[in-house]
Design an enzyme around this catalytic site. Structure first.
Site, PDB file in Angstrom:
ATOM      1  N   HIS A  48     -13.490  22.448  66.258  1.00 52.56           N
ATOM      2  CA  HIS A  48     -12.805  23.749  66.124  1.00 52.56           C
ATOM      3  C   HIS A  48     -13.821  24.890  66.067  1.00 52.56           C
ATOM      4  CE1 HIS A  48      -8.629  25.300  64.938  1.00 52.56           C
ATOM      5  NE2 HIS A  48      -9.326  26.294  65.456  1.00 52.56           N
ATOM      6  N   GLN A  49     -14.559  24.982  67.149  1.00 53.82           N
ATOM      7  CA  GLN A  49     -15.726  25.852  67.194  1.00 53.82           C
ATOM      8  C   GLN A  49     -15.546  27.011  68.161  1.00 53.82           C
ATOM      9  OE1 GLN A  49     -19.098  23.489  68.442  1.00 53.82           O
ATOM     10  NE2 GLN A  49     -20.310  25.298  68.889  1.00 53.82           N
ATOM     11  N   GLU A  70      -7.013  17.197  62.134  1.00 52.51           N
ATOM     12  CA  GLU A  70      -8.372  17.688  61.852  1.00 52.51           C
ATOM     13  C   GLU A  70      -8.555  18.156  60.412  1.00 52.51           C
ATOM     14  OE1 GLU A  70      -8.300  20.944  64.818  1.00 52.51           O
ATOM     15  OE2 GLU A  70      -8.551  22.344  63.155  1.00 52.51           O
ATOM     16  N   ASP A  72     -11.301  20.784  71.362  1.00 56.59           N
ATOM     17  CA  ASP A  72     -11.924  21.518  70.260  1.00 56.59           C
ATOM     18  C   ASP A  72     -11.062  21.427  69.013  1.00 56.59           C
ATOM     19  OD1 ASP A  72     -13.921  23.303  69.150  1.00 56.59           O
ATOM     20  OD2 ASP A  72     -12.400  24.881  69.201  1.00 56.59           O
ATOM     21  N   SER A  92      -6.537  25.050  71.765  1.00 52.94           N
ATOM     22  CA  SER A  92      -5.482  25.810  71.089  1.00 52.94           C
ATOM     23  C   SER A  92      -5.154  25.208  69.719  1.00 52.94           C
ATOM     24  CB  SER A  92      -4.240  25.882  71.974  1.00 52.94           C
ATOM     25  OG  SER A  92      -3.267  26.698  71.360  1.00 52.94           O
ATOM     26  N   ARG A  93      -4.312  24.200  69.693  1.00 48.15           N
ATOM     27  CA  ARG A  93      -3.989  23.516  68.446  1.00 48.15           C
ATOM     28  C   ARG A  93      -3.842  22.028  68.753  1.00 48.15           C
ATOM     29  NH1 ARG A  93      -5.748  27.159  66.145  1.00 48.15           N
ATOM     30  NH2 ARG A  93      -4.787  28.530  64.611  1.00 48.15           N
ATOM     31  N   PHE A 126     -13.954  29.659  68.371  1.00 48.09           N
ATOM     32  CA  PHE A 126     -13.932  31.053  67.892  1.00 48.09           C
ATOM     33  C   PHE A 126     -15.294  31.528  67.414  1.00 48.09           C
ATOM     34  CE2 PHE A 126     -14.523  30.763  63.285  1.00 48.09           C
ATOM     35  CZ  PHE A 126     -14.488  29.381  63.126  1.00 48.09           C
TER      36      PHE A 126
HETATM   37  P1  NAD Z   1      -1.310  34.801  72.361  1.00 41.71           P
HETATM   38  O1  NAD Z   1      -0.190  34.954  71.391  1.00 41.71           O
HETATM   39  O2  NAD Z   1      -1.984  36.017  72.902  1.00 41.71           O
HETATM   40  O3  NAD Z   1      -0.815  33.943  73.599  1.00 41.71           O
HETATM   41  C1  NAD Z   1       0.018  32.833  73.492  1.00 41.71           C
HETATM   42  C2  NAD Z   1       0.854  32.804  74.767  1.00 41.71           C
HETATM   43  O4  NAD Z   1       1.598  31.598  74.775  1.00 41.71           O
HETATM   44  C3  NAD Z   1       1.862  33.960  74.847  1.00 41.71           C
HETATM   45  O5  NAD Z   1       1.717  34.635  76.088  1.00 41.71           O
HETATM   46  C4  NAD Z   1       3.211  33.279  74.731  1.00 41.71           C
HETATM   47  O6  NAD Z   1       4.228  33.917  75.488  1.00 41.71           O
HETATM   48  C5  NAD Z   1       2.874  31.903  75.314  1.00 41.71           C
HETATM   49  N1  NAD Z   1       3.810  30.861  74.954  1.00 41.71           N
HETATM   50  C6  NAD Z   1       4.585  30.758  73.851  1.00 41.71           C
HETATM   51  N2  NAD Z   1       5.319  29.636  73.921  1.00 41.71           N
HETATM   52  C7  NAD Z   1       5.006  29.033  75.099  1.00 41.71           C
HETATM   53  C8  NAD Z   1       5.442  27.842  75.731  1.00 41.71           C
HETATM   54  N3  NAD Z   1       6.352  27.062  75.174  1.00 41.71           N
HETATM   55  N4  NAD Z   1       4.911  27.524  76.932  1.00 41.71           N
HETATM   56  C9  NAD Z   1       3.984  28.320  77.525  1.00 41.71           C
HETATM   57  N5  NAD Z   1       3.543  29.469  76.955  1.00 41.71           N
HETATM   58  C10 NAD Z   1       4.048  29.811  75.770  1.00 41.71           C
HETATM   59  O7  NAD Z   1      -2.345  33.831  71.645  1.00 41.71           O
HETATM   60  P2  NAD Z   1      -3.896  33.669  72.001  1.00 41.71           P
HETATM   61  O8  NAD Z   1      -4.682  34.646  71.190  1.00 41.71           O
HETATM   62  O9  NAD Z   1      -4.075  33.621  73.465  1.00 41.71           O
HETATM   63  O10 NAD Z   1      -4.175  32.236  71.360  1.00 41.71           O
HETATM   64  C11 NAD Z   1      -3.658  31.045  71.945  1.00 41.71           C
HETATM   65  C12 NAD Z   1      -3.819  29.911  70.959  1.00 41.71           C
HETATM   66  O11 NAD Z   1      -5.220  29.614  70.814  1.00 41.71           O
HETATM   67  C13 NAD Z   1      -3.355  30.283  69.547  1.00 41.71           C
HETATM   68  O12 NAD Z   1      -2.032  29.888  69.359  1.00 41.71           O
HETATM   69  C14 NAD Z   1      -4.284  29.523  68.623  1.00 41.71           C
HETATM   70  O13 NAD Z   1      -3.581  28.373  68.172  1.00 41.71           O
HETATM   71  C15 NAD Z   1      -5.442  29.097  69.505  1.00 41.71           C
HETATM   72  N6  NAD Z   1      -6.737  29.551  69.042  1.00 41.71           N
HETATM   73  C16 NAD Z   1      -7.733  28.626  68.894  1.00 41.71           C
HETATM   74  C17 NAD Z   1      -8.999  29.024  68.483  1.00 41.71           C
HETATM   75  C18 NAD Z   1     -10.144  28.047  68.340  1.00 41.71           C
HETATM   76  O14 NAD Z   1     -11.171  28.356  67.717  1.00 41.71           O
HETATM   77  N7  NAD Z   1     -10.072  26.842  68.911  1.00 41.71           N
HETATM   78  C19 NAD Z   1      -9.233  30.367  68.197  1.00 41.71           C
HETATM   79  C20 NAD Z   1      -8.191  31.283  68.370  1.00 41.71           C
HETATM   80  C21 NAD Z   1      -6.940  30.873  68.798  1.00 41.71           C
END
Ligand code: NAD
Length: 337
Positions: A296-297, A264, A259, A234-235, A299
């Site tokens: 960070h791959q 980073e 990832d 995620s982050r 995606f």
């Molecule tokens: P999304 O918005 O669909 O889902 C995020 C979920 O987290 C939501 O359901 C929200 O209600 C929930 N949430 C918010 N605060 C919370 C908390 N405190 N505790 C638990 N849940 C909580 O987002 P997504 O598309 O599923 O993406 C998730 C994360 O993945 C993004 O925030 C992004 O940072 C990351 N991401 C990473 C890559 C990568 O290449 N590594 C690519 C895309 C997204």
């Protein structure tokens, strides 16, 4: 419409150029990341396009605004790198790509977990040296283990489904919004503290907010099950990396797949194989045999890059034509997703 595209790599150019065939925008590809120094390169452009590690803080946004920029288009979902208050004050609209391919990230997450847990990455380097010994490669079944999914939005829901319906894990979930389809397949929503305490495997899929920063910290790691496996696609800042190193050294944590990494920016997406890297935390993490890291791959699939390019340019076209911006991120949104 002239668009300055910062932090571009070969795959950005390829997929944006293809998607631009229907728009005909003037895309200026800039290798450098967006910073206060490089912001002046956008002077005279109406829009800039940035990625996860380009920093759009107040100083950068002020520089962009004074050069005439009115739109910041993020070619990613997360927007924790943008000062939305400053953007609103300076009259810069912000758009993102809310969902481009949750499958790309969720499949990569499962791939990392399997690779880490079954030591596939280590086996691969052994076999290349003609070392076919299996000692040290004993893994664990996923079936029957307790997996905790933090955040069951687009990506987390797919991961929870794969773990529950595909592998037969007991799945605990934590999210302020309950997904009824996950309840139907036996996923149990619990308090985050319970999940963090009871899970054998934790996969992070919530956004980075002030509330979720260092969600995995020393206290959480101490209270977690010994041998805990953590996956973070995620982050980076969801995890306190220093506390993680300490827990790895104490064998409290059994394995980590990352990832993303808090620091980073300035490291990931570049070939630094001939450089000396000053980040001791990152370098220490890379020394553990039970830490699997990628840059960070998650995606990076053809489908996701196509969707990112198409959605980004469609948002810019809406902006140019003064149509409502479907994928706009505003100050209300920062708490909502
Ligand atoms: P999304 O918005 O669909 O889902 C995020 C979920 O987290 C939501 O359901 C929200 O209600 C929930 N949430 C918010 N605060 C919370 C908390 N405190 N505790 C638990 N849940 C909580 O987002 P997504 O598309 O599923 O993406 C998730 C994360 O993945 C993004 O925030 C992004 O940072 C990351 N991401 C990473 C890559 C990568 O290449 N590594 C690519 C895309 C997204």
């Amino acid at each position: 419409m002239q668009i300055a595209v910062f932090g571009t790599r070969s795959y950005d150019r390829e997929f944006l150029a293809t998607a631009n065939a229907v728009h005909g925008f003037d895309l200026q590809f800039i290798d450098a990341p967006l910073t206060t120094l490089t912001a002046r390169l956008a002077s005279g452009h109406q829009a800039v396009c940035v990625f996860v590690n380009d920093v759009a803080d107040r100083a950068v946004l002020e520089a962009l605004a004074s050069g005439g920029v009115r739109l910041l288009a993020l070619r990613c979902a997360g927007y924790n790198n943008v000062d939305l208050t400053a953007a609103a004050e300076l009259g810069i609209a912000v758009v993102r790509v809310p969902a481009y391919s949750p499958h790309a990230v969720s499949e990569f997450t499962i791939g990392m977990l399997l690779s880490l847990d079954r030591k596939i990455h280590r086996a691969w380097s052994r076999v290349r040296e003609n070392n076919f010994a299996l000692d040290g490669l004993v893994g664990r079944n996923l079936h029957g283990r307790v997996a905790g999914v933090v955040g069951t939005g687009q990506i987390g829901a797919l991961v929870a489904r794969a773990l529950r319906a595909g592998f037969g894990c007991e799945v605990l979930a934590s999210d302020p919004i309950v997904n009824p389809e996950l309840l139907d397949i036996g996923v149990r929503y619990v308090d985050r503290d319970v999940l963090l305490r009871e899970a054998d495997i934790i996969s992070l899929h919530c956004p980075l907010t002030p509330e979720t920063r260092h969600l995995i910290n020393a206290q959480v790691l101490d209270a977690a099950k010994p041998g805990l496996v953590i996956v973070n696609t995620s982050r980076g800042a969801l995890i306190d990396a220093t506390a993680l190193i300490d827990a790895l050294k104490r064998r409290q944590v059994g394995g980590v797949a990352l990832d993303v990494y808090e620091q980073e920016a300035g490291i990931f997406f570049d070939d630094l194989s001939s450089e000396i890297i000053d980040d001791d935390v990152l370098q220490r993490l890379l020394t553990f045999p039970n830490v699997l890291m990628t840059g960070h791959q998650a995606f990076l699939t053809e489908e996701a890059l196509t969707a990112i390019a198409q959605t980004t340019l469609a948002s810019i076209a809406d902006f140019a034509a003064d149509r409502p911006l479907q994928n706009r991120v505003d100050l209300g949104g920062i708490l909502g997703s």
